[in-house]
Scaffold this active site. Structure first.
Site, PDB file in Angstrom:
ATOM      1  N   TYR A   1      -7.970  10.511   7.661  1.00 47.20           N
ATOM      2  CA  TYR A   1      -6.676  10.884   6.835  1.00 47.20           C
ATOM      3  C   TYR A   1      -6.962  10.965   5.584  1.00 47.20           C
ATOM      4  O   TYR A   1      -6.590  11.994   4.602  1.00 47.20           O
ATOM      5  CB  TYR A   1      -5.549   9.661   6.983  1.00 47.20           C
ATOM      6  CG  TYR A   1      -4.999   9.752   8.290  1.00 47.20           C
ATOM      7  CD1 TYR A   1      -3.524   9.977   8.430  1.00 47.20           C
ATOM      8  CD2 TYR A   1      -5.547   8.862   9.525  1.00 47.20           C
ATOM      9  CE1 TYR A   1      -2.988   9.770   9.590  1.00 47.20           C
ATOM     10  CE2 TYR A   1      -4.695   8.898  10.464  1.00 47.20           C
ATOM     11  CZ  TYR A   1      -3.435   9.313  10.610  1.00 47.20           C
ATOM     12  OH  TYR A   1      -2.537   8.887  11.706  1.00 47.20           O
TER      13      TYR A   1
ATOM     14  N   TYR B   1      12.139  -2.772  -4.444  1.00 44.11           N
ATOM     15  CA  TYR B   1      11.866  -3.646  -3.541  1.00 44.11           C
ATOM     16  C   TYR B   1      12.168  -5.292  -3.919  1.00 44.11           C
ATOM     17  O   TYR B   1      12.572  -6.019  -3.369  1.00 44.11           O
ATOM     18  CB  TYR B   1      10.227  -3.461  -3.297  1.00 44.11           C
ATOM     19  CG  TYR B   1      10.264  -2.531  -2.191  1.00 44.11           C
ATOM     20  CD1 TYR B   1       9.705  -2.944  -0.983  1.00 44.11           C
ATOM     21  CD2 TYR B   1      10.368  -0.924  -2.557  1.00 44.11           C
ATOM     22  CE1 TYR B   1       9.508  -2.179   0.170  1.00 44.11           C
ATOM     23  CE2 TYR B   1      10.178  -0.287  -1.403  1.00 44.11           C
ATOM     24  CZ  TYR B   1       9.657  -0.548  -0.292  1.00 44.11           C
ATOM     25  OH  TYR B   1       9.585   0.138   1.033  1.00 44.11           O
TER      26      TYR B   1
ATOM     27  N   THR C   1       1.068  -1.166  -0.195  1.00 42.84           N
ATOM     28  CA  THR C   1       0.062   0.158   0.019  1.00 42.84           C
ATOM     29  C   THR C   1       0.716   1.374   0.158  1.00 42.84           C
ATOM     30  O   THR C   1       0.420   2.327  -0.679  1.00 42.84           O
ATOM     31  CB  THR C   1      -0.899   0.015   1.265  1.00 42.84           C
ATOM     32  OG1 THR C   1      -1.624  -1.216   1.106  1.00 42.84           O
ATOM     33  CG2 THR C   1      -1.776   1.186   1.306  1.00 42.84           C
ATOM     34  N   CYS C   2       1.698   1.421   0.765  1.00 43.80           N
ATOM     35  CA  CYS C   2       2.681   2.625   1.018  1.00 43.80           C
ATOM     36  C   CYS C   2       3.253   2.988  -0.448  1.00 43.80           C
ATOM     37  O   CYS C   2       3.165   4.059  -0.938  1.00 43.80           O
ATOM     38  CB  CYS C   2       3.711   2.458   2.215  1.00 43.80           C
ATOM     39  SG  CYS C   2       4.772   3.717   2.156  1.00 43.80           S
TER      40      CYS C   2
ATOM     41  N   THR D   1       3.178   2.897   8.004  1.00 43.58           N
ATOM     42  CA  THR D   1       4.261   2.238   7.612  1.00 43.58           C
ATOM     43  C   THR D   1       5.361   2.083   8.559  1.00 43.58           C
ATOM     44  O   THR D   1       5.895   1.181   8.626  1.00 43.58           O
ATOM     45  CB  THR D   1       4.645   2.946   6.382  1.00 43.58           C
ATOM     46  OG1 THR D   1       3.660   2.951   5.135  1.00 43.58           O
ATOM     47  CG2 THR D   1       5.704   2.281   5.608  1.00 43.58           C
TER      48      THR D   1
ATOM     49  N   LYS E   1       0.912   9.255  -2.833  1.00 45.12           N
ATOM     50  CA  LYS E   1       0.081  10.406  -2.313  1.00 45.12           C
ATOM     51  C   LYS E   1       0.765  11.628  -2.218  1.00 45.12           C
ATOM     52  O   LYS E   1       0.527  12.829  -2.578  1.00 45.12           O
ATOM     53  CB  LYS E   1      -0.619   9.779  -0.983  1.00 45.12           C
ATOM     54  CG  LYS E   1      -1.602  10.736  -0.083  1.00 45.12           C
ATOM     55  CD  LYS E   1      -0.778  11.667   0.794  1.00 45.12           C
ATOM     56  CE  LYS E   1       0.117  10.947   1.721  1.00 45.12           C
ATOM     57  NZ  LYS E   1      -0.401  10.358   2.759  1.00 45.12           N
TER      58      LYS E   1
ATOM     59  N   HIS F   1      15.404  31.738  14.404  1.00 41.74           N
ATOM     60  CA  HIS F   1      14.561  33.220  13.936  1.00 41.74           C
ATOM     61  C   HIS F   1      14.947  33.694  12.626  1.00 41.74           C
ATOM     62  O   HIS F   1      16.208  33.907  12.170  1.00 41.74           O
ATOM     63  CB  HIS F   1      14.679  34.280  14.915  1.00 41.74           C
ATOM     64  CG  HIS F   1      13.796  35.525  14.648  1.00 41.74           C
ATOM     65  ND1 HIS F   1      12.541  35.770  14.879  1.00 41.74           N
ATOM     66  CD2 HIS F   1      14.354  36.813  14.165  1.00 41.74           C
ATOM     67  CE1 HIS F   1      12.163  36.756  14.495  1.00 41.74           C
ATOM     68  NE2 HIS F   1      13.159  37.430  14.085  1.00 41.74           N
TER      69      HIS F   1
ATOM     70  N   GLU G   1       9.710  28.717  15.854  1.00 39.60           N
ATOM     71  CA  GLU G   1      10.385  29.173  17.164  1.00 39.60           C
ATOM     72  C   GLU G   1       9.264  29.455  18.155  1.00 39.60           C
ATOM     73  O   GLU G   1       9.435  29.504  19.228  1.00 39.60           O
ATOM     74  CB  GLU G   1      11.092  30.583  16.781  1.00 39.60           C
ATOM     75  CG  GLU G   1      10.019  31.652  16.146  1.00 39.60           C
ATOM     76  CD  GLU G   1      10.991  32.966  15.738  1.00 39.60           C
ATOM     77  OE1 GLU G   1      11.673  33.329  16.734  1.00 39.60           O
ATOM     78  OE2 GLU G   1      10.957  33.529  14.615  1.00 39.60           O
TER      79      GLU G   1
HETATM   80  P1  NDP Z   1     -10.181   6.527   8.881  1.00 36.82           P
HETATM   81  O1  NDP Z   1     -10.739   5.477   9.769  1.00 36.82           O
HETATM   82  O2  NDP Z   1      -9.252   7.459   9.474  1.00 36.82           O
HETATM   83  O3  NDP Z   1     -11.391   7.315   8.429  1.00 36.82           O
HETATM   84  C1  NDP Z   1     -12.506   6.811   7.890  1.00 36.82           C
HETATM   85  C2  NDP Z   1     -13.654   8.002   7.641  1.00 36.82           C
HETATM   86  O4  NDP Z   1     -14.807   7.537   6.856  1.00 36.82           O
HETATM   87  C3  NDP Z   1     -13.993   8.545   8.971  1.00 36.82           C
HETATM   88  O5  NDP Z   1     -14.183   9.976   8.892  1.00 36.82           O
HETATM   89  C4  NDP Z   1     -15.470   7.965   9.320  1.00 36.82           C
HETATM   90  O6  NDP Z   1     -16.221   8.602  10.003  1.00 36.82           O
HETATM   91  C5  NDP Z   1     -15.828   7.674   7.836  1.00 36.82           C
HETATM   92  N1  NDP Z   1     -16.856   6.745   7.570  1.00 36.82           N
HETATM   93  C6  NDP Z   1     -16.600   5.493   7.959  1.00 36.82           C
HETATM   94  N2  NDP Z   1     -17.696   4.538   7.809  1.00 36.82           N
HETATM   95  C7  NDP Z   1     -18.652   5.490   7.188  1.00 36.82           C
HETATM   96  C8  NDP Z   1     -19.980   5.332   6.705  1.00 36.82           C
HETATM   97  N3  NDP Z   1     -20.565   4.162   6.439  1.00 36.82           N
HETATM   98  N4  NDP Z   1     -20.359   6.305   5.979  1.00 36.82           N
HETATM   99  C9  NDP Z   1     -19.748   7.711   5.995  1.00 36.82           C
HETATM  100  N5  NDP Z   1     -18.565   7.698   6.720  1.00 36.82           N
HETATM  101  C10 NDP Z   1     -17.989   6.617   7.137  1.00 36.82           C
HETATM  102  O7  NDP Z   1      -9.791   5.813   7.497  1.00 36.82           O
HETATM  103  P2  NDP Z   1      -8.949   6.368   6.335  1.00 36.82           P
HETATM  104  O8  NDP Z   1      -9.296   5.341   5.159  1.00 36.82           O
HETATM  105  O9  NDP Z   1      -8.974   7.701   6.041  1.00 36.82           O
HETATM  106  O10 NDP Z   1      -7.344   5.654   6.918  1.00 36.82           O
HETATM  107  C11 NDP Z   1      -7.189   4.257   7.155  1.00 36.82           C
HETATM  108  C12 NDP Z   1      -5.729   4.520   8.006  1.00 36.82           C
HETATM  109  O11 NDP Z   1      -4.749   4.691   7.112  1.00 36.82           O
HETATM  110  C13 NDP Z   1      -5.752   5.761   9.100  1.00 36.82           C
HETATM  111  O12 NDP Z   1      -6.299   5.371  10.024  1.00 36.82           O
HETATM  112  C14 NDP Z   1      -4.137   5.728   9.156  1.00 36.82           C
HETATM  113  O13 NDP Z   1      -3.437   4.835   9.985  1.00 36.82           O
HETATM  114  C15 NDP Z   1      -3.618   5.395   7.701  1.00 36.82           C
HETATM  115  N6  NDP Z   1      -3.129   6.569   6.715  1.00 36.82           N
HETATM  116  C16 NDP Z   1      -2.055   7.195   7.283  1.00 36.82           C
HETATM  117  C17 NDP Z   1      -1.844   8.439   6.602  1.00 36.82           C
HETATM  118  C18 NDP Z   1      -0.710   9.147   7.125  1.00 36.82           C
HETATM  119  O14 NDP Z   1       0.036   9.020   7.910  1.00 36.82           O
HETATM  120  N7  NDP Z   1      -0.665  10.305   6.531  1.00 36.82           N
HETATM  121  C19 NDP Z   1      -2.533   8.863   5.335  1.00 36.82           C
HETATM  122  C20 NDP Z   1      -3.635   7.792   4.803  1.00 36.82           C
HETATM  123  C21 NDP Z   1      -4.002   6.752   5.751  1.00 36.82           C
HETATM  124  P3  NDP Z   1     -16.223   8.550  11.522  1.00 36.82           P
HETATM  125  O15 NDP Z   1     -14.957   9.535  12.010  1.00 36.82           O
HETATM  126  O16 NDP Z   1     -17.350   9.047  12.047  1.00 36.82           O
HETATM  127  O17 NDP Z   1     -15.972   7.238  12.092  1.00 36.82           O
END
Ligand code: NDP
Length: 452
Positions: free
Chosen positions: A178, A99, A42-43, A311, A51, A435, A440
């Site tokens: 995220y 990889y 995935t990463c 990751t 991304k 600065h 800061e």
């Molecule tokens: P998340 O679990 O962070 O977010 C899922 C979102 O979808 C939440 O806002 C959730 O709402 C919403 N949701 C879930 N089910 C439904 C539904 N049935 N209807 C409407 N909305 C819904 O998952 P992501 O897929 O965004 O990311 C997965 C993981 O990947 C992250 O937790 C992170 O660990 C990793 N990641 C890390 C990144 C980074 O480090 N920069 C970048 C991308 C991913 P609610 O909040 O109400 O539950």
């Protein structure tokens, strides 16, 4: 008993490749790895790397305008998705080859096919071949899930977002996590009319409220049409696009809909039922602090265990596994105080507790400042940044640090070292400011804005 291998790894993502490479290359173990898709996981293939390259691409949009404010002259600027996409995929091909080479050079035997467990020491490949191993490491990661609503099939997930033939003119992003927030910024920056529906009261649930509020405000200011307390009811194919009926009573048409509604562990069809490996409610593999499952010969690391799905954490879990199993040095993975960044625009770098979680735990002081940074303010933009420290009243330790600013990911990596070492507010105060910088402020905030 004689086994074909000392270690069989299922999954060639960041965690699996690292564990296989170190077990074979540095410890001389006989190792095999099976991957059904592309190496890098995935990463590298459909997450962090493409991304981040898309974040970079999208950020140039604002830079041309800002440069003009600084006296630079350009002709018209425009973005060529086709050109970028070609380069993006060439880069992913290059990384995948790296990889593969890492594994080859370490002497790991690879199988480009799906594998499933037959028993505690046996793996079966898709072509029916069975291989035995003293240890099996499951590093199969996770995949995005759609919410299961009528018309779901019309929406795409983050897996498909890197493959548009042409950029859509409009997109609806569903979710507030995220992935949803990062792609809202990216697509908006690339010139796609971007709308985001999130069912909750504020995006990025679980993070610091003040940071979430500022990020959402800035996203709206950048032109993203964010609707909170809103989600989809159903989607239909219309004459001019995808018709989306929402809980706010509207029906709107979008070229594309990105369903960023979460990810689940890849455990279906793995044959876990043949082994006694335990799974949790989300289908995640249950492991102990050494990443060992209920079956002593089977370990699991990374997103498939749904601990901290990042990751660098999967890589550490892989290294901890090798240290424990192949070096006789039991090494639990430390999941405490992990710095992390969300590549929203503006970026969010964070470590430790949010203000809300910290005040549930003990009496705290909050040091926080939000201001217009020099660079964009000069260019006439209203962007604001946030620098925030959550401090324990009793121990004076920094319990949390939250930075919303361009480059916050880079900043939090360094703050993370100090916080992990147990730095106090007074240690920050003793550090001379650099600065003029944005960060800061982290060492110059003298008076708490509130206590709780
Ligand atoms: P998340 O679990 O962070 O977010 C899922 C979102 O979808 C939440 O806002 C959730 O709402 C919403 N949701 C879930 N089910 C439904 C539904 N049935 N209807 C409407 N909305 C819904 O998952 P992501 O897929 O965004 O990311 C997965 C993981 O990947 C992250 O937790 C992170 O660990 C990793 N990641 C890390 C990144 C980074 O480090 N920069 C970048 C991308 C991913 P609610 O909040 O109400 O539950």
């Amino acid at each position: 008993m004689n086994f074909d291998y000392d270690l069989f790894v299922i999954g060639g993502g960041s965690g699996g490749v690292r564990a296989a490479r170190v077990a074979a290359g540095e410890n001389g173990a006989k190792v095999a790895l099976a991957e059904e898709d592309r190496y890098g996981g995935t990463c590298v293939i459909r997450g962090c790397v493409p991304k981040k390259l898309m974040v970079f691409a999208s950020e140039y949009a604002g830079m041309a305008g800002d440069a003009r404010e600084y006296g630079w002259k350009f002709g018209d600027t425009s973005f060529d998705w086709g050109l970028f996409r070609g380069k993006l995929h060439a880069e992913l091909d290059r990384l995948e080859a790296i990889y593969r080479n890492i594994l080859k050079n370490a002497g790991v035997e690879t199988f480009d096919q799906r594998a499933r467990l037959v028993d505690a020491h046996t793996v079966e490949l898709a072509d029916g071949t069975q291989k035995s191993a003293k240890h099996i490491l499951i590093a199969t990661g996770g995949h995005p899930v759609k919410p299961g609503l009528p018309g779901d099939e019309l929406g795409i997930t983050s897996n498909e977002i890197f493959n548009f033939d042409t950029l859509p003119k409009s997109i609806l992003i569903v979710g507030g996590g995220y992935i949803a927030c990062e792609f809202a910024g990216i697509l908006n920056g690339l010139g796609v009319k971007t709308t985001q529906y999130y069912r909750g009261a504020q995006i990025l649930r679980g993070f610091d409220d003040e940071a979430r509020g500022l990020i959402c405000e800035e996203m709206c200011q950048n032109g993203i049409d964010v609707h909170l307390g809103t989600t989809i009811i159903e989607m239909k194919k219309g004459a001019t696009g995808i018709e989306v009926k929402a809980t706010n009573g509207t029906t709107k048409v979008f070229d594309e809909v990105l369903l960023a509604t979460g990810r689940v562990p890849n455990t279906a069809g793995l044959g876990l039922e043949n082994t006694g490996v335990e799974m949790g409610r989300k289908g995640q593999i249950i492991v102990d602090k050494y990443s060992q499952t209920a079956v002593p010969s089977i370990y699991a690391i990374g997103d498939v265990t749904d601990r901290v799905n990042l990751t660098p954490v999967a890589i550490r879990e892989g290294m901890g596994f090798v240290e424990t199993v192949f070096k006789g040095n039991p090494t639990p993975v430390d999941h405490d105080l992990i710095p992390t960044a969300i590549f929203t625009q503006p970026e969010y770098g964070t470590i430790g507790l949010s203000e809300e979680d910290a005040r549930e735990q003990e009496p705290i002081e909050i040091y926080s400042t939000s201001f217009r940074p020099m660079q964009t303010s000069f260019a006439g933009r209203n962007d604001r940044v946030l620098m925030k420290l959550v401090v324990s009243q009793a121990s004076r330790k920094i319990l949390g640090c939250h930075i919303v600013a361009p480059g916050a990911g880079e900043m939090i990596q360094l703050v993370g070292i100090a916080v992990k070492m147990g730095a106090t507010k007074e240690d920050f105060d003793r550090t001379v400011a650099v600065h003029p910088t944005m960060s800061e402020e982290l060492v110059t905030m003298k008076t708490p804005v509130r206590t709780a």
